[in-house]
Scaffold this motif. Structure first.
Motif, PDB file in Angstrom:
ATOM      1  N   ILE A  99      -0.479  -9.675   3.339  1.00 56.36           N
ATOM      2  CA  ILE A  99      -1.525  -8.733   3.344  1.00 56.36           C
ATOM      3  C   ILE A  99      -2.790  -9.122   4.137  1.00 56.36           C
ATOM      4  CG2 ILE A  99      -2.830  -7.035   1.776  1.00 56.36           C
ATOM      5  CD1 ILE A  99      -0.378  -7.572  -0.148  1.00 56.36           C
ATOM      6  N   ALA A 100      -3.108  -8.384   5.110  1.00 56.69           N
ATOM      7  CA  ALA A 100      -4.259  -8.972   6.095  1.00 56.69           C
ATOM      8  C   ALA A 100      -4.911  -7.759   6.669  1.00 56.69           C
ATOM      9  CB  ALA A 100      -3.719  -9.867   6.843  1.00 56.69           C
ATOM     10  N   ASP A 101      -6.117  -7.693   7.167  1.00 54.35           N
ATOM     11  CA  ASP A 101      -6.690  -6.999   7.882  1.00 54.35           C
ATOM     12  C   ASP A 101      -6.752  -7.087   9.462  1.00 54.35           C
ATOM     13  OD1 ASP A 101      -7.935  -5.533   5.825  1.00 54.35           O
ATOM     14  OD2 ASP A 101      -9.540  -7.281   5.696  1.00 54.35           O
ATOM     15  N   ASP A 102      -5.443  -6.988  10.085  1.00 61.33           N
ATOM     16  CA  ASP A 102      -4.988  -7.340  11.333  1.00 61.33           C
ATOM     17  C   ASP A 102      -3.805  -6.660  11.642  1.00 61.33           C
ATOM     18  OD1 ASP A 102      -3.022  -8.838  10.476  1.00 61.33           O
ATOM     19  OD2 ASP A 102      -3.703 -10.884  11.216  1.00 61.33           O
ATOM     20  N   ASP A 103      -3.270  -6.696  12.752  1.00 70.61           N
ATOM     21  CA  ASP A 103      -1.923  -6.058  13.228  1.00 70.61           C
ATOM     22  C   ASP A 103      -0.722  -6.609  12.479  1.00 70.61           C
ATOM     23  OD1 ASP A 103      -3.273  -4.368  15.161  1.00 70.61           O
ATOM     24  OD2 ASP A 103      -3.377  -5.974  16.418  1.00 70.61           O
ATOM     25  N   PHE A 104      -0.698  -7.666  11.968  1.00 67.78           N
ATOM     26  CA  PHE A 104       0.408  -8.097  11.200  1.00 67.78           C
ATOM     27  C   PHE A 104       0.072  -7.835   9.727  1.00 67.78           C
ATOM     28  CE2 PHE A 104       1.004 -10.984  14.893  1.00 67.78           C
ATOM     29  CZ  PHE A 104       2.011 -10.204  15.447  1.00 67.78           C
ATOM     30  N   ASN A 105      -0.476  -6.784   9.201  1.00 69.26           N
ATOM     31  CA  ASN A 105      -0.720  -6.477   7.781  1.00 69.26           C
ATOM     32  C   ASN A 105       0.853  -5.938   7.276  1.00 69.26           C
ATOM     33  OD1 ASN A 105      -1.781  -5.801   5.266  1.00 69.26           O
ATOM     34  ND2 ASN A 105      -2.402  -3.775   5.937  1.00 69.26           N
ATOM     35  N   HIS A 106       1.293  -6.469   6.220  1.00 72.32           N
ATOM     36  CA  HIS A 106       2.473  -5.837   5.319  1.00 72.32           C
ATOM     37  C   HIS A 106       3.807  -6.130   6.303  1.00 72.32           C
ATOM     38  CE1 HIS A 106       0.584  -4.014   1.888  1.00 72.32           C
ATOM     39  NE2 HIS A 106      -0.215  -3.345   2.813  1.00 72.32           N
ATOM     40  N   VAL A 107       3.657  -7.347   6.837  1.00 74.04           N
ATOM     41  CA  VAL A 107       4.872  -7.823   7.615  1.00 74.04           C
ATOM     42  C   VAL A 107       5.484  -9.322   6.749  1.00 74.04           C
ATOM     43  CG1 VAL A 107       4.050  -7.321   9.915  1.00 74.04           C
ATOM     44  CG2 VAL A 107       3.687  -9.566   9.126  1.00 74.04           C
ATOM     45  N   GLY A 108       6.400  -9.539   6.869  1.00 71.63           N
ATOM     46  CA  GLY A 108       7.001 -10.743   6.377  1.00 71.63           C
ATOM     47  C   GLY A 108       6.832 -12.040   7.425  1.00 71.63           C
ATOM     48  N   VAL A 109       6.309 -13.016   6.939  1.00 77.38           N
ATOM     49  CA  VAL A 109       6.129 -14.255   7.776  1.00 77.38           C
ATOM     50  C   VAL A 109       7.056 -15.288   7.316  1.00 77.38           C
ATOM     51  CG1 VAL A 109       4.377 -15.984   8.599  1.00 77.38           C
ATOM     52  CG2 VAL A 109       3.543 -13.584   7.853  1.00 77.38           C
ATOM     53  N   MET A 110       7.867 -15.679   8.457  1.00 78.38           N
ATOM     54  CA  MET A 110       8.834 -16.623   8.022  1.00 78.38           C
ATOM     55  C   MET A 110       8.395 -18.011   8.838  1.00 78.38           C
ATOM     56  SD  MET A 110      12.799 -16.636   9.372  1.00 78.38           S
ATOM     57  CE  MET A 110      12.686 -16.982  10.897  1.00 78.38           C
ATOM     58  N   ARG A 111       8.469 -19.169   8.256  1.00 77.81           N
ATOM     59  CA  ARG A 111       8.460 -20.358   8.882  1.00 77.81           C
ATOM     60  C   ARG A 111       9.576 -21.063   8.807  1.00 77.81           C
ATOM     61  NH1 ARG A 111       2.670 -20.519   6.035  1.00 77.81           N
ATOM     62  NH2 ARG A 111       1.299 -20.409   7.891  1.00 77.81           N
TER      63      ARG A 111
END
Length: 192
Positions: A99-111
């Motif tokens: 959850i963020a204030d950029d273009d990657f809001n509400h995405v899953g982040v995988m490392r």
């Protein structure tokens, strides 16, 4: 739907098992996180200066403690990747809903972190196939992103085969407000 923070599922095929990380994984994971040839492939964006290089047992055990606490506080989930043919952990996968204030809001982040001898396109593609289709539902997202540096040719090849595309968007760090690049994205309807 299962809440991943109440019960963390395992994923398995004939060769690999992905299951929730445990402190007992420390010896095997030390071989991953002290591998200087693997280090350039780790994604440490927005991680308060941690580059995931753990050269000794104490650092590795402290990292696992942090991963376990992060799960308890519902920040992210870390799975250990086992190669059943050698009965060893060869890496980890981390995932969280961002959850963020950029273009990657509400995405899953995988490392995805693996030993350097597992940084092979076919193996990485198996990891994507084993994990990502289930991750959309587990993390309530329609898009998953992962960082892939331009020099990570094996990883790029695996990502392309799976259906990822390179994004021109920047991830703005929630901690440091730095703009990070080299993210690849896959949508739920584009994955296998």
């Amino acid at each position: 739907m299962m809440n991943v923070y109440d019960s963390c599922p395992a994923f398995e095929d004939e060769r690999f098992l992905l299951r929730f990380v445990k402190q007992e994984d420390a010896d095997d994971l030390l071989k991953v996180y002290s591998d200087k040839n693997a280090l350039p492939f780790f994604n440490s964006d927005n991680c308060d200066g941690d580059n995931f290089y753990y050269p000794d047992s104490d650092r590795m055990e402290n990292a696992i403690d942090f991963w376990l606490r992060s799960y308890e506080t519902k920040w992210f989930v870390r799975w250990t990747i086992f190669d059943k043919t050698i009965s060893k952990a060869i890496g980890t996968i981390e995932m969280f809903h961002r959850i963020a204030d950029d273009d990657f809001n509400h995405v899953g982040v995988m490392r995805l972190d693996v030993r350097s001898d597992y940084e092979i396109s076919d193996i990485l593609q198996v990891m994507f196939e084993l994990f990502i289709p289930e991750a959309f539902a587990l993390f309530e997202c329609n898009e998953i992103i992962t960082k892939i540096p331009v020099y990570a040719v094996e990883r790029i090849n695996a990502a392309l085969k799976f259906g990822f595309i390179k994004s021109e968007k920047l991830l703005i760090g929630t901690n440091d407000h730095y703009a990070y690049n080299n993210y690849w994205t896959v949508n739920k309807d584009r994955s296998l």
